[in-house]
Design a protein around this motif. Structure first.
Motif, PDB file in Angstrom:
ATOM      1  N   GLU A  20      60.253 -10.828  30.048  1.00  0.00           N
ATOM      2  CA  GLU A  20      59.431 -11.457  29.122  1.00  0.00           C
ATOM      3  C   GLU A  20      58.908 -12.703  29.938  1.00  0.00           C
ATOM      4  OE1 GLU A  20      62.292 -11.217  24.820  1.00  0.00           O
ATOM      5  OE2 GLU A  20      62.176 -13.192  26.201  1.00  0.00           O
ATOM      6  N   LEU A  21      57.634 -12.804  29.376  1.00  0.00           N
ATOM      7  CA  LEU A  21      56.942 -14.019  29.861  1.00  0.00           C
ATOM      8  C   LEU A  21      56.857 -15.162  28.598  1.00  0.00           C
ATOM      9  CD1 LEU A  21      53.775 -12.402  31.900  1.00  0.00           C
ATOM     10  CD2 LEU A  21      55.980 -13.408  32.847  1.00  0.00           C
ATOM     11  N   ASN A  22      57.671 -16.159  28.949  1.00  0.00           N
ATOM     12  CA  ASN A  22      57.442 -17.214  27.933  1.00  0.00           C
ATOM     13  C   ASN A  22      56.574 -18.254  28.420  1.00  0.00           C
ATOM     14  OD1 ASN A  22      59.568 -16.355  25.819  1.00  0.00           O
ATOM     15  ND2 ASN A  22      60.530 -15.833  27.872  1.00  0.00           N
ATOM     16  N   PHE A  23      55.702 -18.889  27.750  1.00  0.00           N
ATOM     17  CA  PHE A  23      54.910 -20.005  28.170  1.00  0.00           C
ATOM     18  C   PHE A  23      54.165 -20.603  26.936  1.00  0.00           C
ATOM     19  CE2 PHE A  23      52.433 -15.981  28.518  1.00  0.00           C
ATOM     20  CZ  PHE A  23      51.306 -16.438  27.909  1.00  0.00           C
ATOM     21  N   THR A  24      53.628 -21.744  27.149  1.00  0.00           N
ATOM     22  CA  THR A  24      52.850 -22.457  26.191  1.00  0.00           C
ATOM     23  C   THR A  24      51.465 -22.692  26.625  1.00  0.00           C
ATOM     24  OG1 THR A  24      53.284 -24.633  26.818  1.00  0.00           O
ATOM     25  CG2 THR A  24      54.743 -23.677  25.093  1.00  0.00           C
ATOM     26  N   ILE A  25      50.590 -22.539  25.602  1.00  0.00           N
ATOM     27  CA  ILE A  25      48.906 -22.590  25.900  1.00  0.00           C
ATOM     28  C   ILE A  25      48.554 -23.993  25.049  1.00  0.00           C
ATOM     29  CG2 ILE A  25      48.909 -20.229  26.261  1.00  0.00           C
ATOM     30  CD1 ILE A  25      47.112 -20.102  23.679  1.00  0.00           C
ATOM     31  N   GLN A  26      47.324 -24.294  25.692  1.00  0.00           N
ATOM     32  CA  GLN A  26      46.465 -25.502  25.093  1.00  0.00           C
ATOM     33  C   GLN A  26      45.059 -24.904  25.191  1.00  0.00           C
ATOM     34  OE1 GLN A  26      47.299 -28.984  27.086  1.00  0.00           O
ATOM     35  NE2 GLN A  26      48.782 -29.701  25.870  1.00  0.00           N
ATOM     36  N   TYR A  27      44.286 -25.374  23.997  1.00  0.00           N
ATOM     37  CA  TYR A  27      42.984 -24.809  24.174  1.00  0.00           C
ATOM     38  C   TYR A  27      41.917 -26.015  24.453  1.00  0.00           C
ATOM     39  CZ  TYR A  27      44.631 -21.233  20.988  1.00  0.00           C
ATOM     40  OH  TYR A  27      45.332 -20.011  20.412  1.00  0.00           O
ATOM     41  N   PHE A  28      40.872 -25.448  24.988  1.00  0.00           N
ATOM     42  CA  PHE A  28      39.727 -26.499  25.537  1.00  0.00           C
ATOM     43  C   PHE A  28      38.421 -26.200  25.186  1.00  0.00           C
ATOM     44  CE2 PHE A  28      39.810 -23.946  29.349  1.00  0.00           C
ATOM     45  CZ  PHE A  28      38.379 -23.530  29.371  1.00  0.00           C
ATOM     46  N   MET A  29      37.455 -26.891  24.831  1.00  0.00           N
ATOM     47  CA  MET A  29      36.130 -26.760  24.859  1.00  0.00           C
ATOM     48  C   MET A  29      35.328 -27.355  25.867  1.00  0.00           C
ATOM     49  SD  MET A  29      35.166 -29.076  21.515  1.00  0.00           S
ATOM     50  CE  MET A  29      33.686 -28.121  21.433  1.00  0.00           C
ATOM     51  N   SER A  30      34.455 -26.838  26.610  1.00  0.00           N
ATOM     52  CA  SER A  30      33.565 -27.217  27.741  1.00  0.00           C
ATOM     53  C   SER A  30      32.546 -28.215  27.134  1.00  0.00           C
ATOM     54  CB  SER A  30      33.001 -26.099  28.334  1.00  0.00           C
ATOM     55  OG  SER A  30      33.940 -25.199  28.965  1.00  0.00           O
ATOM     56  N   ALA A  31      32.257 -29.202  27.925  1.00  0.00           N
ATOM     57  CA  ALA A  31      31.209 -30.284  27.694  1.00  0.00           C
ATOM     58  C   ALA A  31      29.947 -29.800  27.928  1.00  0.00           C
ATOM     59  CB  ALA A  31      31.574 -31.594  28.305  1.00  0.00           C
ATOM     60  N   ASN A  32      29.416 -28.986  27.223  1.00  0.00           N
ATOM     61  CA  ASN A  32      27.969 -28.398  27.549  1.00  0.00           C
ATOM     62  C   ASN A  32      26.923 -28.571  26.602  1.00  0.00           C
ATOM     63  OD1 ASN A  32      28.802 -26.704  25.437  1.00  0.00           O
ATOM     64  ND2 ASN A  32      29.616 -24.923  26.529  1.00  0.00           N
ATOM     65  N   GLY A  33      27.238 -29.670  25.676  1.00  0.00           N
ATOM     66  CA  GLY A  33      26.150 -29.975  24.540  1.00  0.00           C
ATOM     67  C   GLY A  33      26.251 -29.215  23.350  1.00  0.00           C
ATOM     68  N   HIS A  34      27.015 -27.766  23.468  1.00  0.00           N
ATOM     69  CA  HIS A  34      26.925 -26.816  22.427  1.00  0.00           C
ATOM     70  C   HIS A  34      28.022 -27.027  21.273  1.00  0.00           C
ATOM     71  CE1 HIS A  34      23.864 -24.327  23.717  1.00  0.00           C
ATOM     72  NE2 HIS A  34      24.101 -24.725  24.877  1.00  0.00           N
TER      73      HIS A  34
END
Length: 969
Positions: A115-129
């Motif tokens: 098994e691979l156990n891990f946590t993720i977070q989300y990001f948005m890029s500062a591109n003006g959109h």
């Protein structure tokens, strides 16, 4: 005369013929018992050995197969993540629930090698959109035409706050740029600024509680003096993921495909449909005519988030956005203070550039006056002593103990991730004195003014918040001549003591530490006005001794003495305007009114801003219509196609970001394109789906946000036309992603990494626990195997530089010259020349994080065979107390064919030392550590039993000889 011979018997022990197989017991196929037709008599002197063994496991014969045992590694780990709890379902509002709660939680998981156990977070890029710089009051300029909402510049009349980071020079410059203004504000000479759009990654955070109806919000919003949207707790969205691999032997290609399949798994598909109020009232207790507006698909790493949107409908006007803001901020004094809840609900999701500082810093906002360790949130912590030239120490209202000091240590340790903050002390534009560095100082925020000045409650100074978001002006600053922002306050730090806590000896007469002792490098225990409190020392270059320009600024409203009075708010400023912090608001992207530039465009007889269900009756079209803009309240965020790949030698991790595509502009394929020449010719791009990175990107008008105002349009001359570059973007910056994910926490120590599935795949501990990046650092070949937080971006190659050189018609020249910039007449001012930057679209793949090591194809090099044919064994090895039966043979994993590992006649022979009678044979197959091996029911072992025999040719002579020998005895 006699001759000796050996009587050989072969005994088959086949799992298919075992007692377990007869009753279909396949719980453990490595252990079985075969009943014998005849009892086997073993005498002293007989020899027993393994004639041959065939250990079966599917895939064992593949030359490149990877072995996974499928067992626990013997320990558990706690994984922290967040969950959302939705309350009071409501089908008439776009969120579908009246209230959404976000809270931290955790799971304790047994770590296994499959098994691979891990946590993720989300990001948005500062591109003006699809994003709005924070803080902000509202998003539209009142009494302006739809077109001018695109073409006019942004300013306070259009919804920016009164916050101006460069009102004075004690601030952090690097996060901001000065914007172009095309209309004056109500106060002349104001300079406005926004967060730089440099493709930095902003981590997505969820508000702890968001209300979507007045009934839910009533009585639960802050009072009128503490209405800032920052007055909440925002939790970075953290999700726990588990990828499982089938135990046994698997090809590396299958391993990669299966793990990728799970990573991209669709978790939810939903069609959103809503009914108009008229439909609901006319069609009670019947289905009515619901309007199916859109469909969403969510995967493990890519999903629609609740975001800000144009939440007022076509019956409202642009002024109503400001009215709603005012309604929230200035009508919140009553008990049922739900006024403006819609405005506040726009802050359900935000994103921040430096989340570690937020998470650890806000924990320092507490005080111990009324009750121990009371969390104070947006109001910060408080000084308890006077900071003066005579006493260059900052004492705070927090007890000196290890628990409290460790909260500060966590904040100070997080500051190491973002060394760029120290640029403010050496920046020639700032008022700080150069010399404070990451090696001799740490920092927190402190108010520039006293509590009485900072509080909006004239009768209660303690209501002062730490910092100021600029949503409204203080009574003493209506002319905006002063800057009520908090400031970064550096304090002394000794890195050699960063991990040391100095306890106060019990019953000590002097509770102070030794002069050179600083707990965790920064803190001492107060002994003067208030005994037993945490205290800091002013930094070497920006403290009170000698009086620095920074210290002099802090005491500006207390000029009688060179001091900063007690009870000044300090700690971590949770406002979106806090120096050293930066925040964005994800935005759905649809404009309030349709126009030629909007995705919600009205052309010909088509109007995308509203929809209806056509009943086919003679009733007017739209009798049950709905304004669809009121329901487009989401935005996809995450990685749309993450991959675990196998390149023929190594495993790789890639596509942890959602890449740019060439795309199309908003009028592509529009039959009315001749009326929209100012934004393009309407010809679809035949390669629009191609993944690219962009430099100097042109406007495609697919989303509206005040962050890109003023939008730029096509400039046509007698012989040529070109599009003006949007000055809100950064020229020659690589824009390659809309959003993505971080793999935040694998949660294994270096020792625990060994034999984990990450280890089996070839990824090393150091390449995921390095120091080569922070959240905003581009991943390149220089740091890709030295990551502290795991993500990806487009791979940029040196050979790409040839296409950067283009002529004025944006055709690449493929030479070795430097790129050049031309000029155009401005779309805003026809008498003004503006730079023309060529748009560069370069096809690109994701950079791949290549495993440092080749995958482990074989975890254990041999099997051991155990059987009750022996009573003891000389075999030494395996785990302690893990030997259930004697070892009689070994099968190495050299000879593989089909799904079998085979061994031939063994040189190992065992001599029976005392008689043994067997009616059955028990066999088990083990790994070297003594644990049961993974094998199928096809396994079999052939045992050889050798009995010594004598052949007599002259019976009489033999008897005489025996008698003679007996007589002599």
């Amino acid at each position: 005369m006699s001759d000796s011979y050996t009587d050989i018997t072969i005994v088959e022990a086949n799992r298919l013929h075992s007692e377990e197989a007869k009753i279909n017991n396949n719980e453990n196929t490595a252990l079985w018992q075969n009943n014998l037709q005849d009892i086997v008599h073993l005498e002293a002197g007989d020899k027993v050995s393994v004639q041959g063994a065939m250990v079966s496991e599917r895939g064992a014969g593949q030359s490149s197969s990877i072995e996974i045992k499928g067992q626990s590694l013997g320990f558990k780990k706690r994984f922290d993540y967040t969950e959302q709890f939705q309350e009071n379902a409501c089908s008439t509002i776009p969120s579908l629930f009246e209230r959404v709660n976000t809270f931290p939680t955790n799971d304790v998981i047994e770590i296994r090698d499959d098994e691979l156990n891990f946590t993720i977070q989300y990001f948005m890029s500062a591109n003006g959109h699809n994003q709005i710089c924070l803080p902000r009051r509202f998003i539209y300029r009142g009494a302006a035409s739809p077109g001018s909402q695109w073409g006019n510049a942004d300013d306070m009349d259009a919804g920016m706050t009164y916050f101006r980071p460069f009102k004075d020079n004690f601030t952090f410059f690097d996060d901001y740029y000065q914007i172009v203004q095309t209309s004056p504000d109500n106060i002349s000479g104001l300079k406005h600024f926004k967060l730089v759009k440099d493709n930095s990654r902003y981590t997505v955070m969820d508000r702890d509680v968001t209300h979507y109806t007045a009934a839910s919000a009533s009585g639960k919003l802050p009072n009128e003096f503490l209405r800032d949207p920052e007055n909440a707790i925002y939790y970075p969205r953290v999700e726990l993921k588990k990828l499982t691999m089938r135990p046994g032997f698997n090809s590396p290609e299958f391993v990669a495909e299966e793990l990728t399949r799970q990573l991209q798994k669709i978790t939810d598909e939903k069609v959103y449909e809503f009914r108009s109020p008229n439909d609901i009232s006319d069609n009670v207790n019947v289905p009515g005519y619901p309007m199916r507006m859109y469909k969403t698909i969510a995967t493990e790493t890519y999903k629609p988030f609740q975001t800000a949107y144009t939440y007022l409908g076509l019956g409202d006007d642009y002024n109503d956005y400001k009215k709603d803001f005012d309604f929230y901020y200035f009508n919140g004094s009553g008990q049922t203070n739900a006024s403006g809840f819609k405005w506040l609900s726009q802050y359900a999701t935000i994103a921040t550039k430096r989340p570690e500082l937020y998470e650890t810093g806000r924990e320092c906002n507490f005080f111990d006056i009324i009750e121990a360790d009371r969390y104070n949130g947006i109001m910060g912590a408080t000084t308890s002593g006077i900071w003066s030239e005579d006493n260059n120490e900052i004492t705070i209202e927090q007890d000196y103990n290890e628990t409290n000091c460790r909260k500060w240590k966590a904040f100070f340790d997080a500051q190491d991730i973002y060394p760029e903050i120290w640029n403010t002390f050496s920046d020639s534009r700032s008022g700080y004195t150069a010399g404070d560095t990451i090696n001799n100082s740490r920092w927190f925020h402190m108010n520039r003014y006293t509590n009485a000045s900072m509080s909006f409650n004239a009768s209660r100074a303690d209501d002062a918040m730490l910092g100021w978001g600029g949503y409204k002006l203080h009574s003493w600053n209506q002319s905006q001549t002063e800057n009520p922002l908090s400031a970064i306050c550096p304090v002394f730090y000794d890195p050699s003591q960063k991990d040391t806590f100095y306890p106060i000896p019990p019953n000590a007469s002097n509770i102070d530490l030794e002069p050179d002792q600083y707990t965790f490098g920064c803190m001492k225990c107060s002994t003067d006005t208030v005994v037993g409190r945490i205290k800091f020392s002013g930094s070497l270059f920006n403290g009170a001794k000698p009086v620095s320009a920074f210290f002099d600024m802090l005491r500006k409203d207390d000029t009688a003495l060179p001091k900063v009075v007690r009870e000044r708010k300090m700690g971590f400023d949770m406002h979106f305007s806090a120096p050293g912090m930066a925040y964005l608001q994800p935005f759905a992207g649809y404009s309030f009114r349709p126009n030629a530039y909007s995705t919600a465009v009205s052309t010909g007889n088509y109007n995308q801003s509203s929809g209806y269900y056509d009943t086919g009756a003679v009733a007017p079209i739209g009798v049950y219509s709905l304004d669809t803009s009121l329901y487009r309240d989401k935005l996809y965020i995450g990685a749309d196609s993450p991959k675990i790949n196998y390149n023929g030698t190594n495993f790789t991790l890639s596509n942890l970001h959602t890449a740019y595509n060439r795309g199309n502009n908003n009028i592509a394929g529009n039959p009315y394109k001749d009326d929209l020449k100012s934004i393009g010719d309407g010809t679809p791009d035949t390669e629009s789906s191609t993944g690219v990175y962009k430099i100097n990107p042109q406007e495609q008008y697919n989303d509206w946000t005040p962050d890109r105002k003023p939008y730029t349009f096509l400039r046509s001359g007698s012989n040529t036309s070109a599009r003006e570059f949007n000055t809100n973007l950064q020229p020659w910056t690589i824009y390659d992603s809309f959003c993505g994910i971080f793999i935040k926490d694998i949660n294994l120590s270096e020792i625990e990494w060994v034999n984990s599935l990450w280890d089996i795949l070839g990824f090393s501990y150091k390449q995921f626990n390095g120091n080569g990046n922070n959240r905003s650092t581009r991943i390149t070949n220089d740091n890709v195997n030295n990551l502290s937080i795991i993500t990806t971006n487009a791979e940029v190659k040196q050979t790409d530089s040839k296409i950067y050189v283009q002529n004025q018609w944006e055709s690449p020249l493929f030479n070795t010259m430097l790129p050049s910039t031309g000029t155009l007449l401005s779309g805003v001012n026809s008498n003004q020349l503006v730079p023309h930057f060529p748009e560069i679209l370069k096809g690109a793949d994701s950079i791949a994080i290549v495993a440092d090591n080749l995958p482990t194809r074989m975890i254990r090099g041999y099997y051991t065979i155990r059987s009750n044919l022996l009573e003891n064994t000389p075999f030494i090895g395996g785990k302690k107390n893990n030997t259930t039966m004697p070892v009689i043979g070994i099968v190495n994993k050299i000879n593989a064919a089909g799904d079998f590992y085979s061994s031939y006649e063994s040189d190992l022979q065992f001599t029976v030392t005392k008689p043994l009678r067997l009616a059955s044979i028990t066999v088990s197959i083990h790994d070297p550590d003594g644990s049961f091996a993974r094998c199928s029911e096809q396994s079999a072992v052939l045992f050889k039993i050798q009995k010594p025999r004598q052949v007599t040719y002259n019976v009489l002579d033999e008897l005489i000889q025996q008698e003679s020998q007996g007589g002599r005895r």
